[in-house]
Design an enzyme around this catalytic site. Structure first.
Site, PDB file in Angstrom:
ATOM      1  N   HIS A  61     -32.284 -38.063 -16.526  1.00 11.86           N
ATOM      2  CA  HIS A  61     -30.542 -38.709 -16.829  1.00 11.86           C
ATOM      3  C   HIS A  61     -30.568 -38.761 -18.969  1.00 11.86           C
ATOM      4  O   HIS A  61     -29.524 -38.499 -18.885  1.00 11.86           O
ATOM      5  CB  HIS A  61     -29.949 -39.728 -15.694  1.00 11.86           C
ATOM      6  CG  HIS A  61     -29.018 -40.215 -16.180  1.00 11.86           C
ATOM      7  ND1 HIS A  61     -27.517 -39.652 -15.817  1.00 11.86           N
ATOM      8  CD2 HIS A  61     -28.597 -41.324 -16.802  1.00 11.86           C
ATOM      9  CE1 HIS A  61     -26.630 -40.339 -16.070  1.00 11.86           C
ATOM     10  NE2 HIS A  61     -26.540 -41.280 -16.376  1.00 11.86           N
ATOM     11  N   ASP A 100     -29.707 -51.268 -16.573  1.00 13.82           N
ATOM     12  CA  ASP A 100     -28.526 -50.189 -17.565  1.00 13.82           C
ATOM     13  C   ASP A 100     -27.833 -51.155 -18.609  1.00 13.82           C
ATOM     14  O   ASP A 100     -28.579 -52.270 -18.908  1.00 13.82           O
ATOM     15  CB  ASP A 100     -27.237 -50.054 -16.262  1.00 13.82           C
ATOM     16  CG  ASP A 100     -26.848 -48.694 -16.564  1.00 13.82           C
ATOM     17  OD1 ASP A 100     -26.675 -48.092 -16.910  1.00 13.82           O
ATOM     18  OD2 ASP A 100     -26.032 -48.795 -15.376  1.00 13.82           O
TER      19      ASP A 100
HETATM   20  C1  HEM Z   1     -23.967 -43.594 -10.770  1.00 12.96           C
HETATM   21  C2  HEM Z   1     -23.854 -43.333 -12.035  1.00 12.96           C
HETATM   22  C3  HEM Z   1     -25.102 -43.764 -12.659  1.00 12.96           C
HETATM   23  C4  HEM Z   1     -25.805 -43.861 -13.125  1.00 12.96           C
HETATM   24  C5  HEM Z   1     -26.453 -44.792 -11.900  1.00 12.96           C
HETATM   25  C6  HEM Z   1     -26.094 -43.679 -14.188  1.00 12.96           C
HETATM   26  C7  HEM Z   1     -27.652 -44.277 -14.747  1.00 12.96           C
HETATM   27  C8  HEM Z   1     -27.660 -44.849 -15.842  1.00 12.96           C
HETATM   28  C9  HEM Z   1     -29.443 -45.746 -16.589  1.00 12.96           C
HETATM   29  C10 HEM Z   1     -30.410 -46.025 -15.301  1.00 12.96           C
HETATM   30  C11 HEM Z   1     -29.282 -45.061 -18.016  1.00 12.96           C
HETATM   31  C12 HEM Z   1     -30.541 -45.706 -18.558  1.00 12.96           C
HETATM   32  C13 HEM Z   1     -30.273 -46.815 -18.974  1.00 12.96           C
HETATM   33  C14 HEM Z   1     -29.456 -47.482 -20.532  1.00 12.96           C
HETATM   34  O1  HEM Z   1     -29.696 -46.134 -21.439  1.00 12.96           O
HETATM   35  O2  HEM Z   1     -28.534 -47.756 -20.049  1.00 12.96           O
HETATM   36  C15 HEM Z   1     -27.825 -44.703 -18.287  1.00 12.96           C
HETATM   37  C16 HEM Z   1     -28.164 -44.815 -19.648  1.00 12.96           C
HETATM   38  C17 HEM Z   1     -26.800 -43.687 -19.679  1.00 12.96           C
HETATM   39  N1  HEM Z   1     -26.016 -42.793 -19.000  1.00 12.96           N
HETATM   40 FE1  HEM Z   1     -25.597 -42.806 -16.894  1.00 12.96          FE
HETATM   41  N2  HEM Z   1     -25.639 -43.171 -14.961  1.00 12.96           N
HETATM   42  C18 HEM Z   1     -24.415 -42.704 -14.141  1.00 12.96           C
HETATM   43  C19 HEM Z   1     -23.625 -42.191 -15.034  1.00 12.96           C
HETATM   44  C20 HEM Z   1     -23.559 -41.490 -15.568  1.00 12.96           C
HETATM   45  C21 HEM Z   1     -21.845 -41.051 -16.344  1.00 12.96           C
HETATM   46  C22 HEM Z   1     -21.111 -40.657 -15.465  1.00 12.96           C
HETATM   47  C23 HEM Z   1     -22.290 -41.026 -17.877  1.00 12.96           C
HETATM   48  C24 HEM Z   1     -21.464 -39.848 -18.457  1.00 12.96           C
HETATM   49  C25 HEM Z   1     -20.796 -38.418 -17.733  1.00 12.96           C
HETATM   50  C26 HEM Z   1     -23.745 -41.444 -17.781  1.00 12.96           C
HETATM   51  C27 HEM Z   1     -23.734 -41.652 -19.035  1.00 12.96           C
HETATM   52  C28 HEM Z   1     -25.095 -42.034 -19.414  1.00 12.96           C
HETATM   53  C29 HEM Z   1     -25.701 -42.316 -21.491  1.00 12.96           C
HETATM   54  C30 HEM Z   1     -24.447 -41.499 -22.617  1.00 12.96           C
HETATM   55  C31 HEM Z   1     -26.391 -43.200 -21.262  1.00 12.96           C
HETATM   56  C32 HEM Z   1     -26.987 -43.853 -22.300  1.00 12.96           C
HETATM   57  C33 HEM Z   1     -28.316 -42.206 -22.900  1.00 12.96           C
HETATM   58  C34 HEM Z   1     -29.147 -43.379 -24.138  1.00 12.96           C
HETATM   59  O3  HEM Z   1     -28.738 -43.633 -25.101  1.00 12.96           O
HETATM   60  O4  HEM Z   1     -30.113 -43.082 -23.559  1.00 12.96           O
HETATM   61  N3  HEM Z   1     -23.833 -41.323 -17.008  1.00 12.96           N
HETATM   62  N4  HEM Z   1     -27.127 -44.491 -16.494  1.00 12.96           N
END
Ligand code: HEM
Length: 488
Positions: free
Chosen positions: A346, A210
């Site tokens: 995601h 993450d």
């Molecule tokens: C338990 C809940 C969540 C998990 C397990 C999770 C997991 C992840 C993972 C593994 C990544 C890819 C690694 C990274 O780019 O940092 C990611 C990216 C991202 N997540 Fe989540 N996330 C969660 C909740 C959320 C929530 C609530 C939001 C917003 C509504 C969110 C928004 C984003 C965004 C904006 C990215 C980056 C996308 C990009 O720039 O490519 N995430 N998340």
């Protein structure tokens, strides 16, 4: 006429950000192995202001955080052989909800943001899709009890160890008279987050790396690695170019940022079981490889962080840890298609990159700076065997932005929870819902694109593996904002 010697100007970055004025977590992330969120209500507004004045010197700014990070890297470099012990270090930030500013009799109308002004409880049902009872203003989300109260503010205390952090919390409590005869605040709840152990330390509980992709800020981030276009500071910081409401901001609002906090529980054994049962199959592919491929297609990255847009069939850990390559993709190779990466994965849902930019739609205002930390223990053998969660664990999700309605709320409501996004009319398949964080209250929960050879095949989302159990919207003021308005 001789002039009094003037104070040296505070360090400014080329984007005209005063790094001694902005709270540290926003742009540089408080360094943390552990982080405590202490949520409070103000019980005596007059005394709170006085106490706050004594507290302000404890607040870690961006300049202070950058110095801490520098000290950490020098310390690592200076160590010969083995892993060096961590430097004892704590960073403190503070943020206020609309209800907190109201308790202090501060008119925050020019913060403008309707999500902030209404509070997250009000937003939870209609806009975020959290489970709950009632409707409209009487909606009560299915959250932990403390989050059903009006929370006025939060202290964020991050550090190398529970010891350092707890000492700092002791200092804070003393300043505000907690435990004494004249406290100016009462504690609503305290939540402790911890990085996961060993090689999982930067990974969230489902196992994926993450914190890989966050917006790069023009003028602040010196050598942005290849990836999504860097954003103007105003996408994250109020009162700067790129803040849609720049002209309305009052001086105390400038260089602050909105903080969204969500208390998200993760059902890890259930998620792993679902991924294994629905694993992809192909010649020469083991069951585990098939499960890993499906998991990667749900997230858009392999567990190592390697993006499937660049390496669609096989994990590439070296690519995953290479900042020069691991964010250098735009989904351009497959405009309107999802052979490489499902539309609903995601990362494609939460940052659609060229899916919108190639249509001339800017996503700058929708960018958020994520600063989450994990909480809860590792999955036990018993839970794994039972394929059922019995201990609470998940993500203390936190993100900063200059508008919650364009940032977090928009991403959750208009992209994540919207089965036809990105734009089904131009795509052969209906994308479906974000498999990690879409609302459980939506009917017909499914996504397409999970099978690269047959993108129209749909996968039914049997469960909701991320369960929201609390949250609030906050404003993280600048140091000047704290001194000249909130504590004044
Ligand atoms: C338990 C809940 C969540 C998990 C397990 C999770 C997991 C992840 C993972 C593994 C990544 C890819 C690694 C990274 O780019 O940092 C990611 C990216 C991202 N997540 Fe989540 N996330 C969660 C909740 C959320 C929530 C609530 C939001 C917003 C509504 C969110 C928004 C984003 C965004 C904006 C990215 C980056 C996308 C990009 O720039 O490519 N995430 N998340």
């Amino acid at each position: 006429m001789s002039q009094a010697p003037s104070k040296p100007a505070p360090p400014q970055s080329p984007s005209n950000l005063d790094l001694n004025n902005i709270q540290g977590d926003i742009l540089s992330g408080l360094p943390k192995k552990t982080e405590t969120y202490l949520f409070f209500q103000i019980s005596d507004a007059k005394k709170f202001r006085t106490d706050l004045r004594n507290f302000i010197p404890l607040v870690k700014t961006v300049a202070g955080t950058l110095k801490d990070r520098d000290d950490i890297s020098k310390h690592k470099q200076g160590t010969v052989g083995g892993k060096p012990p961590l430097i004892p270090m704590a960073g403190v930030n503070i943020a206020f909800s609309h209800f907190g500013l109201k308790a202090l009799n501060i008119n925050d109308a020019n913060l403008v943001d309707t999500a902030f002004l209404g509070g997250q409880k009000l937003d939870a049902g209609a806009n975020l899709g959290d489970k709950g009872t009632g409707s409209g203003p009487s909606f009560v989300p299915d959250w932990e009890e403390p989050f059903k109260k009006d929370i006025h503010g939060v202290f964020l205390v991050a550090g190398d160890s529970h010891d350092t952090v707890n000492k700092k919390i002791g200092e804070i409590k003393q300043i505000f008279g907690v435990g004494g005869h004249t406290p100016s605040l009462t504690e609503v709840t305290t939540i402790v987050g911890d990085a996961r152990p060993g090689d999982q330390s930067a990974h969230e509980h489902f196992g994926y790396l993450d914190g890989v992709s966050n917006p790069q800020i023009i003028g602040f981030d010196k050598n942005p690695p290849p990836g999504p276009a860097p954003v103007r500071a105003g996408a994250i910081i109020l009162g700067k170019d790129g803040d849609a409401n720049k002209d309305k901001r009052e001086p105390w609002m400038v260089e602050g940022s909105f903080l969204v906090f969500r208390y998200l529980f993760q059902k890890v054994p259930e998620f792993d079981d679902f991924v294994f049962r629905n694993r992809l199959k192909g010649p020469g592919m083991t069951d585990q490889q098939g499960a890993d491929l499906l998991g990667a297609r749900l997230v858009g990255r392999w567990k190592s962080g390697a993006p499937i847009d660049l390496t669609p069939f096989k994990d590439d850990p070296e690519l995953g840890r290479d900042p020069q390559r691991n964010n250098n993709f735009h989904f351009t190779a497959e405009q309107n298609f999802q052979k490489l990466c499902p539309f609903a994965s995601h990362i494609r849902k939460t940052l659609p990159r060229a899916d919108l930019e190639s249509l001339g739609i800017s996503i700058e205002k929708n960018r958020i700076m994520r600063r989450g930390v994990q909480f809860g223990p590792e999955v036990t053998k018993a839970e794994r065997a039972a394929k059922k969660t019995s201990q609470g664990r998940g993500l203390l999700f936190a993100c900063y932005q200059s508008s919650i309605t364009d940032g977090f709320q928009f991403i959750q409501r208009s992209w994540v929870n919207n089965a036809t996004f990105p734009f089904a009319e131009t795509t052969p398949e209906v994308p479906g819902l974000d498999p990690l964080i879409s609302a459980s209250t939506l009917t017909d929960r499914k996504l397409s694109g999970i099978d690269p050879n047959n993108p129209s095949t749909e996968l039914k989302l049997e469960d909701q593996w991320v369960v929201p159990r609390g949250g609030e919207y906050f404003f993280t003021p600048s140091i000047k904002g704290l001194k000249e308005k909130i504590a004044a």
